[in-house]
Scaffold this active site. Sequence first.
Site, mmCIF file in Angstrom:
data_model
loop_
_atom_site.group_PDB
_atom_site.id
_atom_site.type_symbol
_atom_site.label_atom_id
_atom_site.label_comp_id
_atom_site.label_asym_id
_atom_site.label_seq_id
_atom_site.Cartn_x
_atom_site.Cartn_y
_atom_site.Cartn_z
ATOM 1 N N HIS A 12 0.835 -1.208 0.000
ATOM 2 C CA HIS A 12 0.000 0.000 0.000
ATOM 3 C C HIS A 12 0.863 1.248 0.000
ATOM 4 C CE1 HIS A 12 0.921 1.099 4.143
ATOM 5 N NE2 HIS A 12 0.867 -0.193 4.417
ATOM 6 N N GLU A 92 -2.094 -6.838 7.632
ATOM 7 C CA GLU A 92 -0.753 -6.585 8.174
ATOM 8 C C GLU A 92 -0.572 -7.291 9.519
ATOM 9 O OE1 GLU A 92 2.281 -6.285 8.021
ATOM 10 O OE2 GLU A 92 2.687 -4.186 7.542
#
Length: 195
Positions: A12, A92
């Site tokens: 990202h 994550e």
Amino acid sequence: MRAGPTIYFIRHGETDWNAQSRYQGQADIPMNETGRAQARRNGEALRGLLPGIAQCRYVASPLLRARETMEIVRGVMGLDPGAYSIDERLKELHYGHWQGIFAADLPDVDAAGIAARSQDTFRWRPTGGESYEDLMARAVGWLADVADDTVVAGHGGISRVLRGHLYGVDPSAVPELEVPQDKVLILRRDGLEWL
């Protein structure tokens, strides 16, 4: 003969917490303008692989910064921005009680945790969180289900543990692997490259 599917991995784009060296983990933080520009850059890089790459599977972590990255990338490529799937296993690393803490403040907040982590960064687990070892098990479970070439919008931790698994990186080195936000990582069982 090719050794399994190719994974086009996009971390990202930058968030304000990244820029501030603040532990983010699974906190759902949006990208900033730098991050959106990085996502556009990565979409342009992948656009050069059209038309073939349009046939890949597209999957993102459910966290906002990864979904927004995927939508920008697909839009830049001329593909329907919303035509991708979500997989919880691509979230994550969960930093537990470290999430939201500035790295510079950690010595005052959790000196014992810093000391324990320095002894074994791969296996250390923050209170309420995950270790890199836990994250690798989650990511490898996802990888076992990947049968087709796939474009992924995910996170630095996932990128690290996938490389650790695929290329036999020593566990102590996995948490230190490079995770740029302005490059596409092309993962194949027989090697990797950056785009």
